[in-house]
Scaffold this active site. Sequence first.
Site, PDB file in Angstrom:
ATOM      1  N   PRO A   1       0.813  -1.320  -0.069  1.00 33.54           N
ATOM      2  CA  PRO A   1      -0.090  -0.146   0.025  1.00 33.54           C
ATOM      3  C   PRO A   1       0.868   1.216  -0.201  1.00 33.54           C
ATOM      4  CG  PRO A   1      -1.117  -1.510   1.363  1.00 33.54           C
ATOM      5  CD  PRO A   1       0.236  -2.119   1.078  1.00 33.54           C
TER       6      PRO A   1
ATOM      7  N   ALA B   1       4.352   1.217  -0.922  1.00 40.97           N
ATOM      8  CA  ALA B   1       5.437   1.063  -1.873  1.00 40.97           C
ATOM      9  C   ALA B   1       5.132   0.300  -2.919  1.00 40.97           C
ATOM     10  CB  ALA B   1       6.526  -0.148  -0.877  1.00 40.97           C
TER      11      ALA B   1
ATOM     12  N   SER C   1      -0.885  -9.460  -9.135  1.00 40.39           N
ATOM     13  CA  SER C   1      -1.769 -10.210 -10.447  1.00 40.39           C
ATOM     14  C   SER C   1      -1.575 -11.687 -10.340  1.00 40.39           C
ATOM     15  CB  SER C   1      -0.865  -9.903 -11.656  1.00 40.39           C
ATOM     16  OG  SER C   1      -0.950  -8.483 -11.831  1.00 40.39           O
TER      17      SER C   1
ATOM     18  N   GLU D   1      10.522  -8.005 -16.679  1.00 39.18           N
ATOM     19  CA  GLU D   1       9.080  -7.383 -16.945  1.00 39.18           C
ATOM     20  C   GLU D   1       9.142  -6.234 -18.006  1.00 39.18           C
ATOM     21  OE1 GLU D   1       7.363  -5.974 -13.070  1.00 39.18           O
ATOM     22  OE2 GLU D   1       5.310  -5.738 -14.140  1.00 39.18           O
ATOM     23  N   ARG D   2      10.325  -5.345 -17.750  1.00 41.21           N
ATOM     24  CA  ARG D   2      10.125  -4.414 -18.746  1.00 41.21           C
ATOM     25  C   ARG D   2      10.475  -4.679 -20.138  1.00 41.21           C
ATOM     26  NH1 ARG D   2      12.255  -0.203 -14.118  1.00 41.21           N
ATOM     27  NH2 ARG D   2      10.439  -0.115 -13.109  1.00 41.21           N
TER      28      ARG D   2
HETATM   29  C1  LIG Z   1      -2.522  -4.145 -13.895  1.00 38.25           C
HETATM   30  C2  LIG Z   1      -1.324  -4.176 -12.979  1.00 38.25           C
HETATM   31  C3  LIG Z   1      -0.898  -5.132 -12.419  1.00 38.25           C
HETATM   32  C4  LIG Z   1       0.077  -5.067 -11.403  1.00 38.25           C
HETATM   33  N1  LIG Z   1       0.581  -6.425 -10.874  1.00 38.25           N
HETATM   34  C5  LIG Z   1       1.590  -6.572 -10.038  1.00 38.25           C
HETATM   35  C6  LIG Z   1       2.044  -7.634  -9.464  1.00 38.25           C
HETATM   36  O1  LIG Z   1       1.614  -8.724 -10.040  1.00 38.25           O
HETATM   37  N2  LIG Z   1       2.789  -7.731  -8.338  1.00 38.25           N
HETATM   38  C7  LIG Z   1       3.133  -6.353  -7.902  1.00 38.25           C
HETATM   39  O2  LIG Z   1       3.860  -6.233  -6.855  1.00 38.25           O
HETATM   40  N3  LIG Z   1       2.702  -5.240  -8.233  1.00 38.25           N
HETATM   41  C8  LIG Z   1       1.870  -5.144  -9.266  1.00 38.25           C
HETATM   42  N4  LIG Z   1       1.388  -4.209  -9.813  1.00 38.25           N
HETATM   43  C9  LIG Z   1       1.770  -2.697  -9.019  1.00 38.25           C
HETATM   44  C10 LIG Z   1       2.372  -1.918  -9.680  1.00 38.25           C
HETATM   45  O3  LIG Z   1       3.875  -2.345  -9.981  1.00 38.25           O
HETATM   46  C11 LIG Z   1       2.382  -0.578  -9.008  1.00 38.25           C
HETATM   47  O4  LIG Z   1       1.032  -0.153  -9.172  1.00 38.25           O
HETATM   48  C12 LIG Z   1       3.378   0.531  -9.603  1.00 38.25           C
HETATM   49  O5  LIG Z   1       4.579   0.280  -9.203  1.00 38.25           O
HETATM   50  C13 LIG Z   1       2.998   2.264  -9.077  1.00 38.25           C
HETATM   51  O6  LIG Z   1       2.831   2.100  -7.590  1.00 38.25           O
HETATM   52  P1  LIG Z   1       1.586   2.642  -6.922  1.00 38.25           P
HETATM   53  O7  LIG Z   1       0.410   2.297  -7.717  1.00 38.25           O
HETATM   54  O8  LIG Z   1       1.894   2.271  -5.390  1.00 38.25           O
HETATM   55  O9  LIG Z   1       1.801   4.283  -7.246  1.00 38.25           O
HETATM   56  P2  LIG Z   1       2.305   5.367  -6.738  1.00 38.25           P
HETATM   57  O10 LIG Z   1       3.841   4.812  -6.381  1.00 38.25           O
HETATM   58  O11 LIG Z   1       1.495   5.871  -5.232  1.00 38.25           O
HETATM   59  O12 LIG Z   1       2.569   6.448  -7.674  1.00 38.25           O
HETATM   60  C14 LIG Z   1       1.078   7.445  -7.998  1.00 38.25           C
HETATM   61  C15 LIG Z   1       1.511   8.343  -9.008  1.00 38.25           C
HETATM   62  O13 LIG Z   1       2.458   9.046  -8.319  1.00 38.25           O
HETATM   63  C16 LIG Z   1       3.893   9.141  -9.323  1.00 38.25           C
HETATM   64  N5  LIG Z   1       4.997   9.392  -8.744  1.00 38.25           N
HETATM   65  C17 LIG Z   1       5.418   8.470  -7.609  1.00 38.25           C
HETATM   66  N6  LIG Z   1       6.974   8.696  -7.484  1.00 38.25           N
HETATM   67  C18 LIG Z   1       6.980   9.661  -8.148  1.00 38.25           C
HETATM   68  C19 LIG Z   1       8.340  10.125  -8.422  1.00 38.25           C
HETATM   69  N7  LIG Z   1       9.620  10.031  -7.624  1.00 38.25           N
HETATM   70  N8  LIG Z   1       8.466  11.036  -9.624  1.00 38.25           N
HETATM   71  C20 LIG Z   1       7.376  11.300 -10.346  1.00 38.25           C
HETATM   72  N9  LIG Z   1       6.190  10.877 -10.097  1.00 38.25           N
HETATM   73  C21 LIG Z   1       6.100   9.789  -8.967  1.00 38.25           C
HETATM   74  C22 LIG Z   1       3.516   8.022 -10.194  1.00 38.25           C
HETATM   75  O14 LIG Z   1       4.037   7.889 -11.551  1.00 38.25           O
HETATM   76  C23 LIG Z   1       1.972   7.776 -10.289  1.00 38.25           C
HETATM   77  O15 LIG Z   1       1.549   8.657 -11.410  1.00 38.25           O
HETATM   78  C24 LIG Z   1       0.421  -3.912 -10.806  1.00 38.25           C
HETATM   79  C25 LIG Z   1      -0.184  -2.801 -11.144  1.00 38.25           C
HETATM   80  C26 LIG Z   1      -1.149  -2.606 -12.309  1.00 38.25           C
HETATM   81  C27 LIG Z   1      -1.678  -1.484 -12.760  1.00 38.25           C
END
Ligand SMILES: Cc1cc2nc3c(=O)[nH]c(=O)nc-3n(C[C@H](O)[C@H](O)[C@H](O)COP(=O)(O)OP(=O)(O)OC[C@H]3O[C@@H](n4cnc5c(N)ncnc54)[C@H](O)[C@@H]3O)c2cc1C
Length: 406
Positions: free
Chosen positions: A134, A136, A167, A250-251
């Site tokens: 939540p 990280a 996922s 992944e990328r």
């Molecule tokens: C379809 C889907 C599948 C996924 N599957 C997995 C999975 O299997 N396992 C897993 O572990 N995770 C998974 N994820 C999670 C995914 O890796 C995270 O959602 C992603 O890393 C972004 O983190 P957050 O959602 O916490 O957003 P946040 O980190 O809270 O970011 C919110 C916004 O703030 C911006 N932001 C944050 N920090 C900065 C910065 N330093 N500079 C500029 N902008 C910033 C971000 O770009 C974003 O727009 C999945 C996500 C999706 C959408």
Amino acid sequence: MDFNDSPQEAAFRAQAKAWLAGHAPAHELTPGEKIPDTEEAERSRAWMRELSRGSWSGLTFPKALGGQGLSGAEALIFAEEEACYNLPKGPFISIGTGMALPVIAKHGNDEQRERFIEATLNGDLTWCQLFSEPAAGSDLAGLRTKAVRADDGSEDWIVNGQKVWSSWAHLTDWGILVVRTDPKMPKHKGLTFFVVDMKTPGIETRPIRQISGASEFNETFFTDVRIPDSNRIGAVGEGWACCMTVLMGERLGSGSYKSEIGPLLAFAQETPDGKGGSMFDDGAVRQSLAEALADEQGERWFQARLRTMVSKGENPGALAGMVKLAYAARYQKTSGLGMELRGLDAIAPDPRDAATADLQYDYIYSTVMRIAGGADEVLRNQIAERLLGMPGEIRMDKDVPFDELR
Ligand SMILES: Cc1cc2nc3c(=O)[nH]c(=O)nc-3n(C[C@H](O)[C@H](O)[C@H](O)COP(=O)(O)OP(=O)(O)OC[C@H]3O[C@@H](n4cnc5c(N)ncnc54)[C@H](O)[C@@H]3O)c2cc1C
């Protein structure tokens, strides 16, 4: 780089095409139809087993590890031919083959390689990624799920905490997990990497419902979960290096192997404009399609360049983020263009129009690719800092022990 197949590559393509023609149709999903995820998972395993029986799985993995030892170019050719069929081969499979296996191959020990690689390539083991929490996501090194040694004299670890967006975690057999083992160290240094059997007592997955109606990902809770030390990948405290290997996989795995513009060109050419011609005669439509085609071609050749680097043993580093960034934006733009071309029919498609139903789903789903695997903004930061040499973001928490951060 020559974009055309060499004679050897053309022969390989013909061989792949012939094998796929004989085996893929029986595994195809019906266009436009969304099946329950349990059924999709079973069909994905069945396709992996078929690939394995035909010696087409783990194409770039060394033979000694149960793969085929082929080049990046050959893997790309096979992926392009495979993408001509609508096969069940999404994240349920790619998290294992593209993310878990590279980390086990690079950072694991012989026993772990023996135990997990072939079984995954055979479709017998599937994987989820337990990274995000939540608080990280983009800042993955801020994770709080912790592991401490059990106090019973065993080498086991006891894990407590919560992951999110995992996922397919509700259907997969094993997870790749990163946890904090030393809160006295700065945030990137006190992390350790594990593989975990998802049936271990104390693991609970709670599916999250998405805007598309599907529930592919979960909140995953760990309550006193016991993990044997033999499931640790790499050294204690070296989890961040493992995470980087996973994220690279992944990328590099993002992008599509079939043209999404081809069907849009055909659609514009086949749709009457009411003036005796077709939609394709409209200059604005042609312009949009031309731009989309250029974006797609650019992404494809860039992806081919990175795969060539990897097959030569080079590390693409932040370049891998570029392909993910380009793909995510292009996927969203292309599916948006497809919706625009269809006008009102895209909003309420005819139930028999499977292509439009698929496109509508893609359009809604495409937003996620700008977040999953690293958000656009964060990848742009990395490209700015590591490739363009621009000043880095100010990081107040860099050398501070994790437990002193607020
Ligand atoms: C379809 C889907 C599948 C996924 N599957 C997995 C999975 O299997 N396992 C897993 O572990 N995770 C998974 N994820 C999670 C995914 O890796 C995270 O959602 C992603 O890393 C972004 O983190 P957050 O959602 O916490 O957003 P946040 O980190 O809270 O970011 C919110 C916004 O703030 C911006 N932001 C944050 N920090 C900065 C910065 N330093 N500079 C500029 N902008 C910033 C971000 O770009 C974003 O727009 C999945 C996500 C999706 C959408």
